[in-house]
Structures are given as structure tokens and as C-alpha cells.
Design a protein around this motif. Structure first.
Motif, PDB file in Angstrom:
ATOM      1  N   ASP A 120       0.901  -1.195   0.039  1.00  0.00           N
ATOM      2  CA  ASP A 120       0.085  -0.041   0.230  1.00  0.00           C
ATOM      3  C   ASP A 120       0.986   1.057  -0.020  1.00  0.00           C
ATOM      4  N   PHE A 121       1.911   1.305   0.590  1.00  0.00           N
ATOM      5  CA  PHE A 121       2.935   2.132   0.972  1.00  0.00           C
ATOM      6  C   PHE A 121       3.527   2.726  -0.446  1.00  0.00           C
ATOM      7  N   PHE A 122       3.760   1.462  -1.128  1.00  0.00           N
ATOM      8  CA  PHE A 122       4.347   1.400  -2.474  1.00  0.00           C
ATOM      9  C   PHE A 122       3.356   1.933  -3.610  1.00  0.00           C
ATOM     10  N   VAL A 123       2.247   1.690  -3.481  1.00  0.00           N
ATOM     11  CA  VAL A 123       1.247   2.068  -4.514  1.00  0.00           C
ATOM     12  C   VAL A 123       0.951   3.410  -4.152  1.00  0.00           C
ATOM     13  N   SER A 124       0.972   4.033  -3.056  1.00  0.00           N
ATOM     14  CA  SER A 124       0.646   5.292  -2.641  1.00  0.00           C
ATOM     15  C   SER A 124       1.487   6.125  -3.407  1.00  0.00           C
ATOM     16  N   ARG A 125       2.712   5.922  -3.233  1.00  0.00           N
ATOM     17  CA  ARG A 125       3.997   6.784  -3.598  1.00  0.00           C
ATOM     18  C   ARG A 125       3.811   6.684  -5.248  1.00  0.00           C
ATOM     19  N   VAL A 126       3.687   5.729  -5.818  1.00  0.00           N
ATOM     20  CA  VAL A 126       3.887   5.597  -7.058  1.00  0.00           C
ATOM     21  C   VAL A 126       2.840   6.741  -7.722  1.00  0.00           C
ATOM     22  N   ILE A 127       1.429   6.377  -7.370  1.00  0.00           N
ATOM     23  CA  ILE A 127       0.534   7.286  -7.910  1.00  0.00           C
ATOM     24  C   ILE A 127       0.465   8.571  -7.522  1.00  0.00           C
ATOM     25  N   ARG A 128       1.060   8.947  -6.318  1.00  0.00           N
ATOM     26  CA  ARG A 128       1.341  10.574  -6.085  1.00  0.00           C
ATOM     27  C   ARG A 128       2.517  10.961  -6.937  1.00  0.00           C
ATOM     28  N   LEU A 129       3.612  10.384  -7.028  1.00  0.00           N
ATOM     29  CA  LEU A 129       4.785  10.907  -7.778  1.00  0.00           C
ATOM     30  C   LEU A 129       4.796  10.829  -9.083  1.00  0.00           C
ATOM     31  N   TYR A 130       4.438  10.027  -9.743  1.00  0.00           N
ATOM     32  CA  TYR A 130       4.708   9.778 -11.079  1.00  0.00           C
ATOM     33  C   TYR A 130       3.921  10.409 -11.946  1.00  0.00           C
ATOM     34  N   ASN A 162      14.939  10.010 -17.556  1.00  0.00           N
ATOM     35  CA  ASN A 162      14.330  10.813 -16.859  1.00  0.00           C
ATOM     36  C   ASN A 162      12.714  10.492 -16.212  1.00  0.00           C
ATOM     37  N   PHE A 163      12.415   9.766 -17.223  1.00  0.00           N
ATOM     38  CA  PHE A 163      11.018   9.167 -16.649  1.00  0.00           C
ATOM     39  C   PHE A 163      10.854   8.222 -15.643  1.00  0.00           C
ATOM     40  N   SER A 164      12.131   7.735 -15.310  1.00  0.00           N
ATOM     41  CA  SER A 164      12.221   6.826 -14.110  1.00  0.00           C
ATOM     42  C   SER A 164      12.559   7.373 -12.690  1.00  0.00           C
ATOM     43  N   MET A 165      12.729   8.919 -13.066  1.00  0.00           N
ATOM     44  CA  MET A 165      12.896   9.523 -11.714  1.00  0.00           C
ATOM     45  C   MET A 165      14.255   9.038 -11.038  1.00  0.00           C
ATOM     46  N   LEU A 166      15.162   8.121 -11.725  1.00  0.00           N
ATOM     47  CA  LEU A 166      16.386   7.636 -10.973  1.00  0.00           C
ATOM     48  C   LEU A 166      17.336   8.079 -11.896  1.00  0.00           C
ATOM     49  N   GLN A 167      17.421   9.262 -12.559  1.00  0.00           N
ATOM     50  CA  GLN A 167      18.342   9.900 -13.083  1.00  0.00           C
ATOM     51  C   GLN A 167      19.716  10.091 -12.614  1.00  0.00           C
ATOM     52  N   GLN A 168      19.357  10.831 -11.388  1.00  0.00           N
ATOM     53  CA  GLN A 168      20.424  11.408 -10.660  1.00  0.00           C
ATOM     54  C   GLN A 168      21.346  10.219 -10.220  1.00  0.00           C
ATOM     55  N   GLY A 169      20.742   8.993  -9.694  1.00  0.00           N
ATOM     56  CA  GLY A 169      21.428   7.970  -9.335  1.00  0.00           C
ATOM     57  C   GLY A 169      22.312   7.534 -10.428  1.00  0.00           C
ATOM     58  N   LEU A 170      22.165   7.677 -11.771  1.00  0.00           N
ATOM     59  CA  LEU A 170      22.765   7.087 -12.932  1.00  0.00           C
ATOM     60  C   LEU A 170      23.933   8.179 -13.338  1.00  0.00           C
ATOM     61  N   GLY A 171      23.846   9.368 -12.678  1.00  0.00           N
ATOM     62  CA  GLY A 171      24.807  10.514 -13.149  1.00  0.00           C
ATOM     63  C   GLY A 171      24.346  11.185 -14.400  1.00  0.00           C
ATOM     64  N   MET A 172      22.854  11.159 -14.670  1.00  0.00           N
ATOM     65  CA  MET A 172      22.239  11.924 -15.859  1.00  0.00           C
ATOM     66  C   MET A 172      21.678  13.331 -15.388  1.00  0.00           C
ATOM     67  N   PRO A 173      21.625  14.212 -16.393  1.00  0.00           N
ATOM     68  CA  PRO A 173      21.050  15.370 -15.846  1.00  0.00           C
ATOM     69  C   PRO A 173      19.633  15.375 -15.870  1.00  0.00           C
ATOM     70  N   HIS A 174      19.304  16.148 -15.155  1.00  0.00           N
ATOM     71  CA  HIS A 174      17.582  16.546 -14.929  1.00  0.00           C
ATOM     72  C   HIS A 174      16.936  17.272 -16.243  1.00  0.00           C
ATOM     73  N   VAL A 175      15.740  16.828 -16.597  1.00  0.00           N
ATOM     74  CA  VAL A 175      15.139  17.581 -17.556  1.00  0.00           C
ATOM     75  C   VAL A 175      14.836  19.029 -17.037  1.00  0.00           C
ATOM     76  N   ASP A 176      14.418  19.304 -15.735  1.00  0.00           N
ATOM     77  CA  ASP A 176      14.427  20.142 -14.963  1.00  0.00           C
ATOM     78  C   ASP A 176      15.172  20.506 -13.685  1.00  0.00           C
ATOM     79  N   GLY A 177      15.858  21.340 -13.409  1.00  0.00           N
ATOM     80  CA  GLY A 177      16.887  21.551 -12.481  1.00  0.00           C
ATOM     81  C   GLY A 177      16.370  21.258 -10.955  1.00  0.00           C
ATOM     82  N   VAL A 178      15.137  21.458 -10.743  1.00  0.00           N
ATOM     83  CA  VAL A 178      14.416  21.261  -9.432  1.00  0.00           C
ATOM     84  C   VAL A 178      14.392  19.861  -9.227  1.00  0.00           C
ATOM     85  N   TYR A 179      14.600  18.851 -10.178  1.00  0.00           N
ATOM     86  CA  TYR A 179      14.030  17.547  -9.939  1.00  0.00           C
ATOM     87  C   TYR A 179      15.141  16.949  -9.036  1.00  0.00           C
ATOM     88  N   TRP A 180      16.172  17.749  -8.516  1.00  0.00           N
ATOM     89  CA  TRP A 180      17.109  16.775  -7.842  1.00  0.00           C
ATOM     90  C   TRP A 180      16.383  16.773  -6.416  1.00  0.00           C
TER      91      TRP A 180
END
Length: 392
Positions: A120-130, A162-180
Motif C-alpha cells: 500500500d505504501f509503494f502504490v501510494s507513492r507511485v500514484i502520487r509521484l509519477y 528521466n521518466f524513471s525519476m532515477l536519473q541522478q543515481g545514474l549520473g544523468m542530468p535532469h530535464v528540469d533542475g529542481v528535480y534533484w
């Protein structure tokens, strides 16, 4: 920012459970898996604080930067302190809205996950964030492709990652800088999920605060990249403050929780000093006063001093905060760059803020809610195929 804010949840005050025992902290008569009451009065002030934090960040990006290498100076062509002499001293501190988001996130995530299963915690975070995030990635990419004067659009492969939201962990730039800020949020969710999986209790959350805080304190000198990534020393103490405040809200205050909150305040000064030096427009003293005042407001929320504030419009304000944060920066700064010579600066900033809020409402209504409903239904069905969790 949750926000970054992304930390929006059903912010409701939980009735105090019965207490027994004489241990170091309140000992609730509740089992780890016990669900919270179905109907609880909402904490409307939390919704309002989210919007205040988002507006502070936006004002900083639009009118509170001064360094020559900042996009703000590409917008106006001259120091923003000359264009907004009265607003600039306030907007210069707007970056601290991100730290406010992290505290709120710790509070709300602990509240919303209490008595819930890990799935439930996982589902709630996915539907809220993505849902809103996916739209923002597409919208921002298109806008910067059409108008790349301030921020260039990323390469297609970078946008896809960037669609994964994990780009910073891969050392990739953000589409928008505030996504850090979302990278900090995700790491917090990941490690807090471990505690959720065991069943949240007062004792377990306190232990988590102590263990994660110790890891954050020593990570920088450990030389272990994985520990540095998980401990997140730059943000951890703000999340910990939120967790301690929620425990006060749910179980009442005690000396141990005051100690955790006090230590988080002390340790957070390292991040405030770092941010002050990086932004180069504000002072540590000012940021200390603002952050302390914010914690006092949150303390009032935790202790029930704001329960009588039940303005319904604050719920709408809270729902706009995450989409607003996601789209306000790169697109907003680009719009200011193209329009600053054609419209009065104050009218331009005010109009852009209002326009971004209207757009955020549209994103929430037309994208976030429908897609969240679809994802929740699909993910819930998928998890049901896994069967119930075996009883230990």
C-alpha cells in the motif's frame, strides 16, 4: 522539493491511542499492522504550508538570484535586486522552501504509512509521484525544445531516463533542475519502506531516526559511496525532524522526541550553511531564523494548536503544490526571459505565478487524478496476484 515536496498525502490528525507502561516513551496499545481510524479530521495547515514553501521557491527562482552565472540574470539582463528592491530581500531566502518540503515530507509519510502494508505504501507513492511528473517531463522537454534560450533541451536518451525519476543515481542530468529534490525523496521512501514492512511503532520510528541520523553524520567521512547515497547527509536531518514531529503528534511529546528534534535542528545547520554559500544571496542568520520559525509552526501543528483551522480551500492549495513545483522553474524562467522587455516586471511575475497555479490545477484535475486512479487499480490488481504476505 516531496516535494518536494512529492510528499502529499491525506494529512489528518490521529486520535491519541491508549498508553501503558513507564518506559522511556509512550507505549501504545496497538499492533504493528493495526489500521488507523477511517475518519480523522484533516490537518489543513499542512496543505497551506506546502503551498507557501512552493511559492517561496518560485519567488527565489524568479526574483531572488544575483550571481552572474544564474539563470535569473539571464532573464532580466541586470541584477534582480535593482528591479525588485523590496521583494529581493525576501526572495533571496526562498530556497529554504525545499528544506520546509523535506520536513513536511517526513511528517506526512510517517502519518500516511502508519498501519499500512508495504504494498500500500509503494502504490501510494507511485500514484502520487509519477503521473504529474511524467507530464512535467514531457511538457518541459517540449517547451525547452521550442525555446532553448535559457535551458537547452536534453538528448532523447536522457529524457527517456528521466521518466524513471532515477536519473541522478545514474549520473544523468535532469530535464528540469529542481528535480534533484525528488532524488532525496526517493531515497527516504526506500529506506523508510524497510520500517513500514516491519510494522510502524513508536519504538521503531525512533530507532530509525537514530540509526539514519548516525549514518548521515558519519557518511561523508566513511569513503563508502553506497552509504553516502543512502544516508543522504544533506537532507536526512530534515526528514528526521518531520518524523519526530509526527511522533509528537500521534503519541504526545516526551524528552526523547525533543532530543531527536533538537539534534536534527543542530545538524541541519551544516546544510543551511552550505546552501547559503551556494546561493550567495542570503545569510546564515536569516536562514536560521526562518527555519526555526517554520519548525515552531510545525510544532504547533503537531501539538494540535492549529486544529481549529479548517479552511477548505487549503485542501485545493495542497493539491496544486506538487504540479506547481514540477513545472514552475525551467518553463517559468524561459517565459520570463522572452517577456521581460514587454511587460512590467512585477505584473509579469505575478501573472506567471497565477498562470502556473492555474496550470497546476489543470494538471491535477486532468492528468494526475485520472492517471492515479488507473495506476492504483492496476497496481493493486498486480499485487493481489502475489497473494497475501506469509504470516511469520
Amino acid at each position: 522539493m516531496q516535494q518536494v515536496e512529492g510528499a502529499t498525502a491525506d494529512v489528518r490528525r490521529v486520535p491519541q491511542p491508549a498508553m501503558v507502561g513507564t518506559g522511556p516513551g509512550p507505549q501504545p496499545l496497538e499492533r504493528p499492522g493495526t489500521a488507523a481510524p477511517a475518519r480523522r479530521p484533516r490537518l489543513f495547515v499542512i496543505d497551506g504550508l506546502r503551498l507557501v514553501a512552493a511559492l517561496l521557491v518560485a519567488l527565489h527562482h524568479y526574483t531572488g538570484t544575483a550571481r552572474a552565472d544564474r539563470p535569473g540574470n539571464l532573464i532580466w539582463g541586470r541584477p534582480v535586486s535593482e528591479i525588485f528592491p523590496d521583494l529581493f530581500p525576501v526572495a533571496a531566502y526562498g530556497w529554504i522552501g525545499v528544506e520546509f518540503f523535506f520536513v513536511i515530507s517526513g511528517f506526512v509519510i510517517c502519518m500516511s504509512s502508519w498501519g499500512r502494508r508495504p504494498r500500500d505504501f509503494f502504490v501510494s507513492r507511485v500514484i502520487r509521484l509519477y503521473p504529474a511528473y511524467w507530464f512535467a517531463v514531457v511538457f518541459t522537454t517540449v517547451a525547452l525544445t521550442v525555446a532553448p534560450a535559457v535551458f537547452p533541451a536534453l538528448k532523447p536518451t536522457q529524457v527517456i531516463i528521466n521518466f524513471s525519476m532515477l536519473q541522478q543515481g545514474l549520473g544523468m542530468p535532469h530535464v528540469d533542475g529542481v528535480y534533484w529534490t525528488l532524488w532525496s525523496e526517493l531515497r527516504f521512501y526506500l529506506i523508510f519502506l524497510i520500517v513500514v514492512a516491519t510494522g510502524l511503532t513508536y519504538r521503531k520510528v525512533v530507532i530509525f531516526c537514530c540509526v539514519w541520523g548516525a549514518a548521515a553524520a558519519f557518511a561523508a567521512k566513511s569513503g563508502i559511496p553506497l552509504l553516502l547515497t543512502l544516508a543522504d547527509p544533506d537532507s536526512a536531518w530534515f526528514f528526521i525532524a518531520g518524523l519526530a514531529l509526527y511522533l509528537m503528534h500521534r503519541f504526545g511529546q516526551d524528552l526523547l522526541l525533543w532530543g531527536v528534534l533538537g539534534l536534527s535542528w543542530v545538524m541541519s545547520q551544516h546544510d543551511l550553511v552550505t546552501r547559503v554559500r551556494f546561493e550567495d544571496v542570503s545569510t546564515w542568520t536569516g536562514s536560521l531564523v526562518l527555519y526555526t520559525a517554520f519548525l515552531l509552526v510545525m510544532l504547533g501543528v503537531s501539538l494540535g494548536l492549529t486544529d481549529r483551522i479548517r479552511w477548505k480551500w487549503l485542501t485545493t492549495a495542497g493539491s496544486l503544490t506538487y504540479p506547481f513545483y514540477l513545472v514552475h522553474y525551467a518553463v517559468g524562467v524561459t517565459a520570463l526571459h522572452y517577456l521581460h522587455d514587454r511587460v512590467d516586471p512585477r505584473l509579469l511575475v505575478a501573472g506567471l505565478l497565477v498562470g502556473m497555479l492555474v496550470m497546476s490545477w489543470l494538471i491535477h484535475s486532468l492528468v494526475e487524478r485520472p492517471l492515479a486512479t488507473f495506476l492504483k487499480k492496476g497496481l493493486t490488481a498486480a499485487f493481489s496476484r502475489l497473494g497475501p504476505v506469509p504470516v511469520r
